[in-house]
Design an enzyme around this catalytic site. Sequence first.
Site, PDB file in Angstrom:
ATOM      1  N   GLU A   1       4.092  12.640 -16.034  1.00 37.99           N
ATOM      2  CA  GLU A   1       4.922  12.548 -17.226  1.00 37.99           C
ATOM      3  C   GLU A   1       5.062  11.101 -17.687  1.00 37.99           C
ATOM      4  OE1 GLU A   1       9.629  13.272 -18.486  1.00 37.99           O
ATOM      5  OE2 GLU A   1       8.776  14.300 -16.743  1.00 37.99           O
TER       6      GLU A   1
ATOM      7  N   GLY B   1       2.631   2.623  -2.442  1.00 38.73           N
ATOM      8  CA  GLY B   1       2.475   3.436  -3.641  1.00 38.73           C
ATOM      9  C   GLY B   1       1.282   4.374  -3.534  1.00 38.73           C
ATOM     10  N   ALA B   2       0.158   3.850  -3.096  1.00 44.51           N
ATOM     11  CA  ALA B   2      -1.041   4.681  -2.929  1.00 44.51           C
ATOM     12  C   ALA B   2      -0.815   5.749  -1.865  1.00 44.51           C
ATOM     13  CB  ALA B   2      -2.233   3.808  -2.565  1.00 44.51           C
TER      14      ALA B   2
ATOM     15  N   GLY C   1       0.795  -1.220   0.000  1.00 48.02           N
ATOM     16  CA  GLY C   1       0.000   0.000   0.000  1.00 48.02           C
ATOM     17  C   GLY C   1       0.823   1.264   0.000  1.00 48.02           C
TER      18      GLY C   1
END
Length: 612
Positions: free
Chosen positions: A468, A445-446, A443
């Site tokens: 990007e 990354g979130a 979790g």
Amino acid sequence: MSYEQEEEDHYGPGYEVGSYTKDYNDGPYDGESDLNVNSNPEGKPRILLMGLRRSGKSSIQKVVFHKMSPNETLFLESTNKIVKDEISNSSFVQFQIWDFPGQVDFFDSNFDCEMIFGGCGALVFVIDAQDDYIDALMKLNLTVTRAYKVNPNIRFEVFIHKVDGLSDDHKIEAQRDIHQRANDELMEEGFDSVNLSFYLTSIYDHSSYKKNLLQTFITDSNEALDLKLVREPSDVQNDETTFKPEMSHQIFGENESIFGYQNLKISLYYTAGKLNTYLGMSYKAEVDPKQFDGAIADDVMGAISAKLPPGYMTNLDDFVATLNKEQTFKPFGDLLSTYSINKGSAKERHFQLYSCTIEETGFQSYHERLQTFLLWYVDAASFIDVDDDRWRFYLIFEKYPCDGGHRYAICGYATVYLYFAYPNKTRPRISQFLVLPPFQRLGLGAELLNVIYRSFLKDSNILDITVEDPSDEFTRLRDFVDAQNCKKLPSFSKEKLHQGFTAEMVDEAQRDLKINKKQARRVYEILRFQATNLSDLEEYRAYRLDVKRRLNIPYQKEASDYKKLQKALNAEELRSTLSTSTKEQRIENLEKQYQTLENEYRHTLERLAASQ
């Protein structure tokens, strides 16, 4: 075009291994006599030769052991029964080769796996490199798993055959692809302890022995490289702390291979907090230029060290000694958030998320070491110009207990650049985003993405936040986080979702969450899909049409451009200038695009449901 017609017209204007039985089609089957263990009364070593039909099994046998001319093999008929060949070149070289037809069915009652594989010393599986080898890989997987269950001591050799018609690059790419697919499939089925050896072969290559030997000096660079974040000396020898790169072409070329070494192992280790770096390599043998026409080994150390900042170590003992300094390391910047998992259990873990700028004392040299991870996990990665003060950095650390206190281990990081947005706004763009493999699926990354969002939400000068060139993995993460956040907005309520995409959604997503219009539309489609009753055919159809109208916009522009060119060009000039799609092609393309999106949206909704 009316949207009251069939769905396909609702997009707007556009342009017009066979059975191993006693009797099968390819020829007679000798029955049980072919599988009689008494055909080998002296107990000679047995080699099994297997593969699909026309893969070249019999040709290899005839050329190698019976001195048949390669050209004569063109007239060999397909093997339709087991052919047993006694090889007795001398009193010391005596064994049997059993050449199996490509139609062999391991599940047929006539095939005695225990007898066949139980007395086997080696199994050679031949794959035609000039053919679509997907079926061959499936048969290889079935063959290996069946044989290994009976006899774990079998040596498995894979001949990637008929490579004489391929370019050198194609040969290496085929070997790498077959190697990876075969091992991945075995690993997925729990056979990761099975060892397969791969060779490029051809009956037309008179220097095949030398070339095959050279193949043993080619290594998959992803497999050769071991990465570690070392917390204590025991981690150095602990295989469980090792993680692998996702890619290595940015260092070792598109084929992701290294030439010149056997049993190559590359060690790129970092201390978990300070990121002090060690680079080393070991190997069993190095190619001898005198033996192989001047062929020299790749400069592995030089290729990697060129990307490392000065100060890395090549002495492992010196590297381990620096672990004593880890206790003095503290994260850079300002603490923005804390995050914990497995709360209240013995496996509870704590993470901290920070932000900083390049002006932070000591951070520039730290970032130079940190960004080297991008080479192995971010495609087309480039090192950024950190002297630009418009960069913002976000870092995740695990705070873990050690020696009665706490230490920190880097888990991942992100970079954000503050672009100017006319007339007087700022538009942050997420440039790089990485959670290291040992910390994925926790979790983080979130949490990192939400921390980035929250750091800009209260700033009225921020227009919106962009990304990007996002990877597929990041797109899925962003969809999940944005959908989770937008669900709380009034304009994204279930009732309003069924009314279609509105300016209110765009304004609210941008004002409250800094989400731009394009991403807001995507989130709307995800949440409306969640709110759609798929059992209600009309409701589901209305959803599909709504998405396909958006997907059809490029085709509408194509139609408009076509009409303009019709007025300016004659028929011949028009044909040579513009390639248009037919109505059928347009409908087919739209359906493919829609199905791809729906699958992506389903995955996002599954994750949303699991997070509740």
